[in-house]
Design a protein around this motif. Sequence first.
Motif, mmCIF file in Angstrom:
data_model
loop_
_atom_site.group_PDB
_atom_site.id
_atom_site.type_symbol
_atom_site.label_atom_id
_atom_site.label_comp_id
_atom_site.label_asym_id
_atom_site.label_seq_id
_atom_site.Cartn_x
_atom_site.Cartn_y
_atom_site.Cartn_z
ATOM 1 N N ALA A 111 -113.506 21.647 -24.815
ATOM 2 C CA ALA A 111 -113.891 21.742 -26.229
ATOM 3 C C ALA A 111 -115.273 21.144 -26.462
ATOM 4 C CB ALA A 111 -112.849 21.051 -27.102
ATOM 5 N N LEU A 112 -115.493 19.942 -25.935
ATOM 6 C CA LEU A 112 -116.778 19.278 -26.165
ATOM 7 C C LEU A 112 -117.916 19.977 -25.433
ATOM 8 C CD1 LEU A 112 -114.928 17.189 -27.456
ATOM 9 C CD2 LEU A 112 -116.353 15.387 -26.428
ATOM 10 N N ARG A 113 -117.616 20.496 -24.268
ATOM 11 C CA ARG A 113 -118.662 21.235 -23.546
ATOM 12 C C ARG A 113 -119.057 22.494 -24.323
ATOM 13 N NH1 ARG A 113 -116.948 21.798 -17.750
ATOM 14 N NH2 ARG A 113 -117.973 19.772 -17.482
ATOM 15 N N HIS A 114 -118.072 23.164 -24.924
ATOM 16 C CA HIS A 114 -118.359 24.346 -25.743
ATOM 17 C C HIS A 114 -119.250 23.971 -26.922
ATOM 18 C CE1 HIS A 114 -117.790 27.992 -28.104
ATOM 19 N NE2 HIS A 114 -117.241 27.281 -29.080
ATOM 20 N N GLN A 159 -103.284 11.303 -24.822
ATOM 21 C CA GLN A 159 -104.057 11.917 -23.747
ATOM 22 C C GLN A 159 -105.351 12.520 -24.291
ATOM 23 O OE1 GLN A 159 -103.051 11.805 -20.364
ATOM 24 N NE2 GLN A 159 -101.694 10.312 -21.330
ATOM 25 N N VAL A 160 -105.279 13.133 -25.471
ATOM 26 C CA VAL A 160 -106.471 13.703 -26.099
ATOM 27 C C VAL A 160 -107.482 12.606 -26.423
ATOM 28 C CG1 VAL A 160 -107.309 14.848 -28.198
ATOM 29 C CG2 VAL A 160 -105.336 15.779 -26.968
ATOM 30 N N ARG A 161 -107.009 11.480 -26.937
ATOM 31 C CA ARG A 161 -107.907 10.381 -27.255
ATOM 32 C C ARG A 161 -108.599 9.849 -25.996
ATOM 33 N NH1 ARG A 161 -106.858 7.044 -32.002
ATOM 34 N NH2 ARG A 161 -105.845 8.322 -33.594
ATOM 35 N N GLN A 162 -107.845 9.676 -24.936
ATOM 36 C CA GLN A 162 -108.452 9.228 -23.690
ATOM 37 C C GLN A 162 -109.435 10.262 -23.155
ATOM 38 O OE1 GLN A 162 -105.343 8.108 -20.920
ATOM 39 N NE2 GLN A 162 -104.304 6.856 -22.452
ATOM 40 N N GLY A 163 -109.054 11.536 -23.279
ATOM 41 C CA GLY A 163 -109.939 12.597 -22.823
ATOM 42 C C GLY A 163 -111.242 12.644 -23.597
ATOM 43 N N TYR A 164 -111.188 12.313 -24.890
ATOM 44 C CA TYR A 164 -112.400 12.304 -25.714
ATOM 45 C C TYR A 164 -113.378 11.252 -25.211
ATOM 46 C CZ TYR A 164 -115.415 11.519 -29.788
ATOM 47 O OH TYR A 164 -116.499 11.343 -30.612
ATOM 48 N N ALA A 165 -112.889 10.039 -24.948
ATOM 49 C CA ALA A 165 -113.772 8.981 -24.449
ATOM 50 C C ALA A 165 -114.383 9.368 -23.103
ATOM 51 C CB ALA A 165 -112.994 7.672 -24.326
ATOM 52 N N PRO A 171 -116.368 7.027 -33.931
ATOM 53 C CA PRO A 171 -115.067 6.391 -34.208
ATOM 54 C C PRO A 171 -113.991 7.459 -34.428
ATOM 55 C CG PRO A 171 -116.813 5.377 -35.515
ATOM 56 C CD PRO A 171 -117.412 6.604 -34.885
ATOM 57 N N VAL A 172 -112.883 7.340 -33.722
ATOM 58 C CA VAL A 172 -111.814 8.335 -33.840
ATOM 59 C C VAL A 172 -111.169 8.216 -35.219
ATOM 60 C CG1 VAL A 172 -109.623 9.163 -32.912
ATOM 61 C CG2 VAL A 172 -111.407 8.313 -31.362
ATOM 62 N N ILE A 173 -110.986 9.363 -35.862
ATOM 63 C CA ILE A 173 -110.353 9.417 -37.187
ATOM 64 C C ILE A 173 -108.856 9.642 -36.983
ATOM 65 C CG2 ILE A 173 -110.254 10.659 -39.377
ATOM 66 C CD1 ILE A 173 -113.181 11.515 -38.859
ATOM 67 N N ASP A 174 -108.046 8.715 -37.479
ATOM 68 C CA ASP A 174 -106.596 8.822 -37.322
ATOM 69 C C ASP A 174 -106.025 9.851 -38.285
ATOM 70 O OD1 ASP A 174 -106.644 6.835 -35.425
ATOM 71 O OD2 ASP A 174 -106.144 5.234 -36.835
ATOM 72 N N VAL A 175 -105.201 10.742 -37.753
ATOM 73 C CA VAL A 175 -104.419 11.661 -38.567
ATOM 74 C C VAL A 175 -102.987 11.152 -38.525
ATOM 75 C CG1 VAL A 175 -103.667 14.035 -38.881
ATOM 76 C CG2 VAL A 175 -105.938 13.571 -37.958
ATOM 77 N N LEU A 176 -102.427 10.841 -39.673
ATOM 78 C CA LEU A 176 -101.120 10.188 -39.689
ATOM 79 C C LEU A 176 -99.994 11.181 -39.482
ATOM 80 C CD1 LEU A 176 -101.764 7.648 -42.591
ATOM 81 C CD2 LEU A 176 -102.023 7.314 -40.128
ATOM 82 N N THR A 177 -99.717 12.022 -40.480
ATOM 83 C CA THR A 177 -98.666 13.031 -40.389
ATOM 84 C C THR A 177 -99.166 14.270 -41.112
ATOM 85 O OG1 THR A 177 -97.572 12.473 -42.476
ATOM 86 C CG2 THR A 177 -96.918 11.204 -40.516
ATOM 87 N N PRO A 178 -98.503 15.428 -40.900
ATOM 88 C CA PRO A 178 -98.903 16.624 -41.643
ATOM 89 C C PRO A 178 -98.798 16.440 -43.152
ATOM 90 C CG PRO A 178 -97.469 17.204 -39.817
ATOM 91 C CD PRO A 178 -97.448 15.706 -39.910
ATOM 92 N N ALA A 179 -97.912 15.552 -43.596
ATOM 93 C CA ALA A 179 -97.696 15.400 -45.043
ATOM 94 C C ALA A 179 -98.583 14.335 -45.673
ATOM 95 C CB ALA A 179 -96.230 15.055 -45.305
ATOM 96 N N ALA A 180 -99.171 13.473 -44.880
ATOM 97 C CA ALA A 180 -99.966 12.380 -45.442
ATOM 98 C C ALA A 180 -101.146 12.097 -44.541
ATOM 99 C CB ALA A 180 -99.097 11.130 -45.588
ATOM 100 N N GLY A 181 -102.293 11.822 -45.162
ATOM 101 C CA GLY A 181 -103.448 11.418 -44.394
ATOM 102 C C GLY A 181 -104.481 12.492 -44.174
ATOM 103 N N VAL A 182 -104.130 13.753 -44.319
ATOM 104 C CA VAL A 182 -105.083 14.821 -44.048
ATOM 105 C C VAL A 182 -106.199 14.833 -45.092
ATOM 106 C CG1 VAL A 182 -105.357 17.304 -43.673
ATOM 107 C CG2 VAL A 182 -103.287 16.164 -42.911
ATOM 108 N N ASP A 183 -105.866 14.533 -46.332
ATOM 109 C CA ASP A 183 -106.899 14.487 -47.374
ATOM 110 C C ASP A 183 -107.927 13.400 -47.063
ATOM 111 O OD1 ASP A 183 -107.568 15.625 -50.129
ATOM 112 O OD2 ASP A 183 -107.681 13.458 -50.474
ATOM 113 N N ASP A 184 -107.447 12.264 -46.562
ATOM 114 C CA ASP A 184 -108.355 11.185 -46.175
ATOM 115 C C ASP A 184 -109.233 11.608 -45.002
ATOM 116 O OD1 ASP A 184 -109.277 8.339 -46.186
ATOM 117 O OD2 ASP A 184 -108.331 8.351 -44.215
#
Length: 366
Positions: free
Chosen positions: A203-206, A228-234, A246-259
């Motif tokens: 993804a990042l290479r693309h 694994q995705v977080r480790q792969g990003y670093a 800084p990695v942006i935390d996504v909490l759940t599909p129902a909460a946190g996406v607006d943030d």
Amino acid sequence: MPIPADDRRARILDTVRALGTVRVVDLAERLGLPAVTVRRDVAALADAGRLRRTHGSVSAGGPGPGGPASGAPGSAPAPAPAPDRPAEAVTLGLLVPAVVQYFDEVITGARTAAAGAGVHLVLGISSYEASADRVQVDQLLASGVQGLLLAPNWSAADRPEEHAWVAELPVPAVLLERRPAPGSPAAALDAVGSDHRHGVLLALRHLTGLGHRRVALAARTDTWTAHQVRQGYAEACRTLDLPAEPVIDVLTPAAGVDDVAARLAGAVSGGLGAALVHNDQDALQLLPLLRARGVRVPGDLALVSYDDVFAALGAPPLTAVAPPKRAVGAAAVDLLVRRLGAGGGALPVHHLELLPDLTVRESSGG
């Protein structure tokens, strides 16, 4: 000192002849030997026509009830089992953390491979709680499965010794989409999974190939794949000489996406040009929230999602990393069938990592 194979097998024969019919698990306990070792020896004795195996149990005698023992004068030799296949039809247990679309595809791959191998598959569904795993596994074992395919609820915070129970199971097991820690008890098990670090690098290479030098990651914290995705990003940032945002935390599909949308919009105004979002469901929810904040995808922000389950349904359709979900399920069944057919321990331990693909669609631009 290890017991020589001939001595072990002689003890197995004597015990089975005394008992008539006995479960392999009980036989191992009675002899004080590892179940996987006894299973391997029983397979060798059965192939030689000295024992009979039937669905997790073993009994004295040759190839059939009342039939001559293998090698007796005038007797026809017992048919040899197919290479790398169990000597009899078996049932495999499959444990997944939840029936969600990601594991639906893993299950589909496993079912197809099981049908091709002539084995039966029994599904156990855990919750996203580690304590539920052992309950489900115990139920699968009680149903008589001869092997297990396991996607246990592991997290990055677990200590390796907390996973030791999977290495003590009485039947062969293959880990699914889980990577055991090197040197841990679970490392002695077969494992088949997606190389998510490679997927993030794709993804990042693309995105860097499209000229982006700042790529953010928005990811969950509640699943094995997310860690694994977080480790792969670093790792990918170091490989591609990119600054790690800084990695942006996504909490759940129902909460946190607006943030998450608000933070991404703010980062875009500060010069951010691209983002990778784990997973598809969260990325799809971000699209209208970003539009509401005046951020166009891909005009202002090139977006790539991870999983490629729903990504094609986005507006615009999302470029996505696609782990080989069905291939993981199929490869795990194939490996477990080979393990059973080889008598448990004749194969070296396999840790297989299958490489994801990148499906390029409109959301990344270029």
